[in-house]
Design a protein around this motif. Structure first.
Motif, PDB file in Angstrom:
ATOM      1  N   ARG A 242      -2.577   1.543   1.311  1.00  0.00           N
ATOM      2  CA  ARG A 242      -3.116  -0.129   1.130  1.00  0.00           C
ATOM      3  C   ARG A 242      -3.742  -0.756   0.084  1.00  0.00           C
ATOM      4  NH1 ARG A 242      -6.496  -3.123   6.299  1.00  0.00           N
ATOM      5  NH2 ARG A 242      -6.313  -5.254   5.737  1.00  0.00           N
ATOM      6  N   ASN A 243      -4.222   0.102  -0.236  1.00  0.00           N
ATOM      7  CA  ASN A 243      -4.653  -0.118  -2.122  1.00  0.00           C
ATOM      8  C   ASN A 243      -3.464   0.827  -2.652  1.00  0.00           C
ATOM      9  OD1 ASN A 243      -5.486  -0.148  -4.442  1.00  0.00           O
ATOM     10  ND2 ASN A 243      -8.119   0.727  -3.505  1.00  0.00           N
TER      11      ASN A 243
ATOM     12  N   HIS B  93       0.250  -8.543  -3.444  1.00  0.00           N
ATOM     13  CA  HIS B  93      -1.098  -7.460  -3.628  1.00  0.00           C
ATOM     14  C   HIS B  93      -1.085  -8.151  -5.545  1.00  0.00           C
ATOM     15  CE1 HIS B  93      -3.076  -3.686  -2.701  1.00  0.00           C
ATOM     16  NE2 HIS B  93      -3.239  -3.343  -4.113  1.00  0.00           N
TER      17      HIS B  93
ATOM     18  N   ARG C 206      -4.816   6.792   7.869  1.00  0.00           N
ATOM     19  CA  ARG C 206      -6.029   5.952   6.830  1.00  0.00           C
ATOM     20  C   ARG C 206      -5.634   5.863   5.801  1.00  0.00           C
ATOM     21  NH1 ARG C 206      -9.689   2.178   9.349  1.00  0.00           N
ATOM     22  NH2 ARG C 206      -9.744   2.044  11.399  1.00  0.00           N
TER      23      ARG C 206
ATOM     24  N   TYR D  91       2.963   0.129   7.220  1.00  0.00           N
ATOM     25  CA  TYR D  91       2.734  -0.894   8.612  1.00  0.00           C
ATOM     26  C   TYR D  91       2.679  -0.765   9.606  1.00  0.00           C
ATOM     27  CZ  TYR D  91       2.479  -5.151  11.401  1.00  0.00           C
ATOM     28  OH  TYR D  91       2.120  -6.471  11.742  1.00  0.00           O
TER      29      TYR D  91
ATOM     30  N   ARG E  62       2.492   0.237   2.121  1.00  0.00           N
ATOM     31  CA  ARG E  62       0.987   0.040   2.970  1.00  0.00           C
ATOM     32  C   ARG E  62       1.432   1.670   4.155  1.00  0.00           C
ATOM     33  NH1 ARG E  62      -0.335  -5.519   6.012  1.00  0.00           N
ATOM     34  NH2 ARG E  62      -2.007  -5.190   7.494  1.00  0.00           N
TER      35      ARG E  62
END
Length: 382
Positions: A120-121, A149, A86, A81, A79
């Motif tokens: 993140r996706n 996830h 982005r 963190y 991810r």
């Protein structure tokens, strides 16, 4: 003993009940197919936990990287963190820490030939990693911290459980530290009890194995932490832990979720340990650096600073550390070691899955079949 670091805030249990309702609803939507989990053609291995805080994910992912990278082209997807970027980012050797986060940055620094990406996706990240526009010929993707996830359906799902925070004794957030009910462990193909004391007795293995109450399709392993030589951050020679004298002052500088285990382990070398603890993934500031300089200057000699690899990558980019600190600060690398002579069995299971390139693994199929045919439990002990 097992579960010795668990603290339950009883007065928050009503909020935990409400939180649990939301999590159960989400999981049920996945089970019913309302929310969709995607399978991928490339082998995907997920490593994660169902608790807040550290359970040893990074050293276990690094173990898998070392196991696979000589024969396969490995990619690690996290991810990222607390990163300052982005979307999807594929790291190269010049990518700054702020763009991908401390753990992926540490991974890329250790394994420069391995593809390390953040997104993140996770589904989008896997799509990007398997597109020829980004990289090519990826043989296996390791998902770091992706147990919750559920939009990705991994071929092998590895659940890590901290020996000191066994999920069977814990409660849901916010009263405890569980992210989801403990029966979420049923999604795991492999469960690993991490951070075990090296001197764990046979009866303790049996007690934990029985208490975990796993299904027949699940494999249970035990690992412990193995420390390597201390490595200087700013030049100099490595040191062995044995070189720390009983009279030496050690300032333990950490920004991790669970520093107590590290403190307990270092106490075997010296009783003079001064902890300086920050929150997990803490971003050091100029004020923090001044505090570190001052605290270390106040300690009597001989003295040294020991920090983690994750904290080291953040500290090395900071300005203002005193010459005294720079000359005496070391990172302590850790690896995991399997207990009960289980390493060969674990390695065969992982490499066998990748070799077969089974497009989400026979393990997932076996799990589904077992779930539909039996509700029985077995005790696995070797």
């Amino acid at each position: 003993m097992e579960g010795d670091l668990i603290k339950i805030n009883e007065w928050l249990l009503p909020l935990s009940w409400l939180y649990g309702l939301g999590v159960k609803l989400r999981n049920q939507l996945f089970e019913l197919g309302v929310l969709k989990s995607r399978s991928f053609k490339v082998p995907v291995i997920s490593v994660g936990n169902i608790t807040v805080g550290g359970s040893g994910k990074t050293p276990h992912v690094e173990f898998l990287v070392r196991l696979l990278k000589e024969q396969y082209k490995v990619a690690v997807l996290s991810r990222g963190y607390k990163r300052k970027s982005r979307g999807f980012v594929l790291a190269d050797n010049d990518t700054p820490l702020r763009a991908i986060g401390d753990e992926p940055f540490q991974m890329k620094k250790k394994f420069p030939d391995v593809d390390v990406a953040v997104d993140r996706n996770r589904c989008h990240g896997i799509d990007r990693l398997t597109s020829n526009e980004v990289v090519s010929d990826i043989d296996v993707i390791l998902l770091d911290d992706a147990y919750q996830h559920r939009y990705v359906k991994p071929g092998v799902n590895i659940l890590l459980v901290d020996y000191h925070r066994l999920i069977i004794y814990d409660k849901l957030l916010p009263a405890g530290r569980l992210r989801e009910p403990k029966d979420g462990k049923s999604r795991a193909d492999i469960v690993v009890i991490t951070k075990c004391p090296p001197e764990l007795k046979p009866i303790e293995y049996r007690v934990i194995t029985k208490a975990m109450d796993l299904y027949p399709y699940q494999e249970l392993y035990f690992t412990t932490l193995a420390y390597e030589d201390l490595q200087p951050l700013f030049g100099g020679s490595p040191r062995t832990l044995d070189s720390i004298g009983q009279n030496e002052q050690v300032m333990l500088l950490t920004g991790i979720a669970s520093p107590k285990q590290m403190m307990n382990d270092l106490s075997a070398y010296t009783k003079n340990i001064t902890p300086m603890t920050f929150a997990d993934h803490h971003q050091f500031t100029a004020r923090d650096i001044r505090r570190i300089n001052k605290r270390f200057a106040q300690l009597p000699s001989p003295k040294t600073i020991i920090t983690t690899e994750k904290d080291a990558v953040r500290l090395m980019g900071m300005e203002g550390l005193s010459d005294e600190v720079k000359g005496n600060i070391y990172q302590l690398p850790i690896r995991i070691r399997f207990m009960l002579e289980q390493e060969e069995e674990f390695n065969k299971k992982i490499t066998g899955y990748v070799q077969k390139n089974s497009r989400n693994s026979i393990l997932v199929k076996a799990k589904t079949e077992h779930k539909s045919n039996t509700n029985s439990r077995i005790i696995r002990f070797k």
